[in-house]
Design an enzyme around this catalytic site. Structure first.
Site, short mmCIF file in Angstrom:
data_model
loop_
_atom_site.label_atom_id
_atom_site.label_comp_id
_atom_site.label_asym_id
_atom_site.label_seq_id
_atom_site.Cartn_x
_atom_site.Cartn_y
_atom_site.Cartn_z
N ASN A 1 0.88 -1.17 0.00
CA ASN A 1 0.00 0.00 0.00
C ASN A 1 0.92 1.22 0.00
O ASN A 1 1.44 1.62 1.04
CB ASN A 1 -0.89 -0.01 1.25
CG ASN A 1 -1.74 1.25 1.34
OD1 ASN A 1 -1.81 2.02 0.38
ND2 ASN A 1 -2.38 1.46 2.48
N TRP A 2 1.11 1.76 -1.20
CA TRP A 2 2.07 2.86 -1.32
C TRP A 2 1.52 4.18 -0.78
O TRP A 2 2.25 5.15 -0.63
CB TRP A 2 2.48 3.04 -2.79
CG TRP A 2 3.53 2.05 -3.23
CD1 TRP A 2 4.16 1.11 -2.44
CD2 TRP A 2 4.10 1.93 -4.55
NE1 TRP A 2 5.07 0.41 -3.20
CE2 TRP A 2 5.06 0.89 -4.49
CE3 TRP A 2 3.87 2.58 -5.75
CZ2 TRP A 2 5.80 0.51 -5.61
CZ3 TRP A 2 4.61 2.19 -6.87
CH2 TRP A 2 5.56 1.16 -6.79
N LYS A 3 0.21 4.25 -0.55
CA LYS A 3 -0.41 5.50 -0.06
C LYS A 3 -0.05 6.64 -1.01
O LYS A 3 0.08 6.44 -2.20
CB LYS A 3 0.02 5.76 1.39
CG LYS A 3 -0.19 4.52 2.27
CD LYS A 3 -0.03 4.79 3.72
CE LYS A 3 -0.27 3.49 4.51
NZ LYS A 3 -0.27 3.68 5.94
N HIS B 1 -9.80 1.93 4.04
CA HIS B 1 -8.59 2.11 4.84
C HIS B 1 -8.86 3.14 5.93
O HIS B 1 -9.57 4.12 5.72
CB HIS B 1 -7.43 2.58 3.95
CG HIS B 1 -6.11 2.51 4.65
ND1 HIS B 1 -5.71 3.46 5.55
CD2 HIS B 1 -5.13 1.57 4.62
CE1 HIS B 1 -4.52 3.12 6.04
NE2 HIS B 1 -4.15 1.97 5.48
N GLU C 1 -7.17 5.46 7.08
CA GLU C 1 -6.81 6.86 6.75
C GLU C 1 -7.95 7.54 6.00
O GLU C 1 -8.23 8.73 6.22
CB GLU C 1 -5.49 6.87 5.94
CG GLU C 1 -4.30 6.61 6.86
CD GLU C 1 -3.12 5.93 6.18
OE1 GLU C 1 -3.03 5.90 4.94
OE2 GLU C 1 -2.26 5.42 6.93
N GLU D 1 -6.18 -3.99 10.39
CA GLU D 1 -5.11 -3.02 10.62
C GLU D 1 -5.44 -2.17 11.85
O GLU D 1 -6.20 -1.20 11.76
CB GLU D 1 -4.98 -2.08 9.41
CG GLU D 1 -4.64 -2.79 8.12
CD GLU D 1 -3.96 -1.83 7.14
OE1 GLU D 1 -2.86 -2.15 6.71
OE2 GLU D 1 -4.52 -0.77 6.84
N GLY E 1 2.04 2.73 10.63
CA GLY E 1 3.07 3.75 10.46
C GLY E 1 3.73 4.19 11.77
O GLY E 1 4.45 5.18 11.81
N SER F 1 2.73 -1.62 10.56
CA SER F 1 4.15 -1.77 10.85
C SER F 1 4.68 -3.19 10.65
O SER F 1 5.59 -3.64 11.35
CB SER F 1 4.47 -1.27 12.27
OG SER F 1 4.15 0.11 12.38
P1 PGA Z 1 2.41 0.55 7.60
O1 PGA Z 1 1.00 0.80 6.85
O2 PGA Z 1 2.90 -0.80 7.13
O3 PGA Z 1 3.30 1.68 7.13
O4 PGA Z 1 2.12 0.58 9.06
C1 PGA Z 1 0.08 -0.22 6.64
C2 PGA Z 1 -1.19 0.31 6.03
O5 PGA Z 1 -1.65 1.38 6.43
O6 PGA Z 1 -1.77 -0.34 5.14
#
Ligand code: PGA
Length: 251
Positions: free
Chosen positions: A10-12, A92, A94, A163, A169, A209
């Site tokens: 997931n490159w965001k 997600h 976010e 998640e 993150g 993470s």
């Molecule tokens: P992360 O993100 O591996 O940087 O914690 C995972 C995600 O949000 O899909």
């Protein structure tokens, strides 16, 4: 039930087209383990580059649940499919938190993907306050209910990513025991929503993470089938290391 491991980047909001090409210049030279599936979910602008050059499956990070029309800034399933997109990340945390996506909107997007031949990767997860208040499991189950209650059709593949928001993150991974406990509970709950067989074949991913140093222990858990990987997917070598470690104990 044998479920093929799945590791999804997931490159965001990272990587320009030039950076995507640079990533692929290296990543395409790697031999990936044949036992696992790998996908890269990327910003819309990078999808044509991935469609042309990636040797792994391509995914998007979002979709709008309509075929066309006055939806400024949005993108449809048909547009994504022209870029060889197979997977779409839906719900997600976010997007739920920063962009106010409701459970109902997440459900609408999920079923739009299904109807249009895209495979949604549904994200669920609790905040730290919810975990500390002992509400994590009920919260994540309710997020599944919002999508699957009364669902008429299911996608070709059911994929859910657990998640925990406090692990995304932050460098704090859920312990493999905590992740297994939640993911096992979610699989059992899914059985009540979509049936035993579908729940047994659904791939349940962990995200938050995850990295090469902890993925092997996570993958050793009976209900964890792969990972949704943010930070550790941004560099070709760290994503490769994670995929290799996560696949190490698979026959
Ligand atoms: P992360 O993100 O591996 O940087 O914690 C995972 C995600 O949000 O899909």
């Amino acid at each position: 039930m044998v479920r093929r491991p799945l590791f999804v980047a997931n490159w965001k909001m990272n990587k320009t087209m030039a950076e995507t090409k640079e990533f692929l210049n290296t990543f395409n030279t790697y031999n990936l383990p044949a036992s696992s599936d790998v996908a890269i979910c990327a910003p819309f602008i990078d999808l044509p580059v991935l469609a042309d050059q990636a040797k792994v499956a391509v995914g998007a990070e979002d979709v709008y649940p309509a075929d066309k029309g006055a939806f400024t800034g949005e993108i449809s399933a048909e547009m994504l499919k022209e870029c060889a997109v197979r997977y779409v990340i839906i719900g997600h945390s976010e997007r739920r938190q920063l962009l106010g996506e409701s459970d109902a909107f997440v459900a609408e997007k999920y079923h739009y993907c299904t109807k249009n031949g895209l495979v949604p990767i549904l994200c669920v997860g609790e905040s730290l306050e919810q975990r500390e208040a002992g509400e994590a499991e009920a919260w994540c189950k309710a997020q599944l209910d919002a999508v699957f209650t009364g669902a008429e059709t299911l996608p070709e593949e059911v994929i859910v990513a657990y998640e925990p928001i406090w692990a995304i993150g932050t460098g704090k991974t859920a312990t493999s025991a905590d992740a297994q406990q939640m993911i096992g509970a979610l699989r059992a709950h899914l059985a009540g929503l979509i049936g035993d067989e579908q729940a047994a074949s659904a791939r349940l991913l962990y995200g938050g993470s995850a990295k090469a140093s902890n993925i092997r222990e996570l993958m050793a858990q009976p209900d964890i089938d792969g990972g949704l990987i943010g930070g550790a997917s941004l560099a070709p070598d760290s994503f490769l290391a994670l995929i290799n470690e996560g696949s190490a104990d698979i026959d």
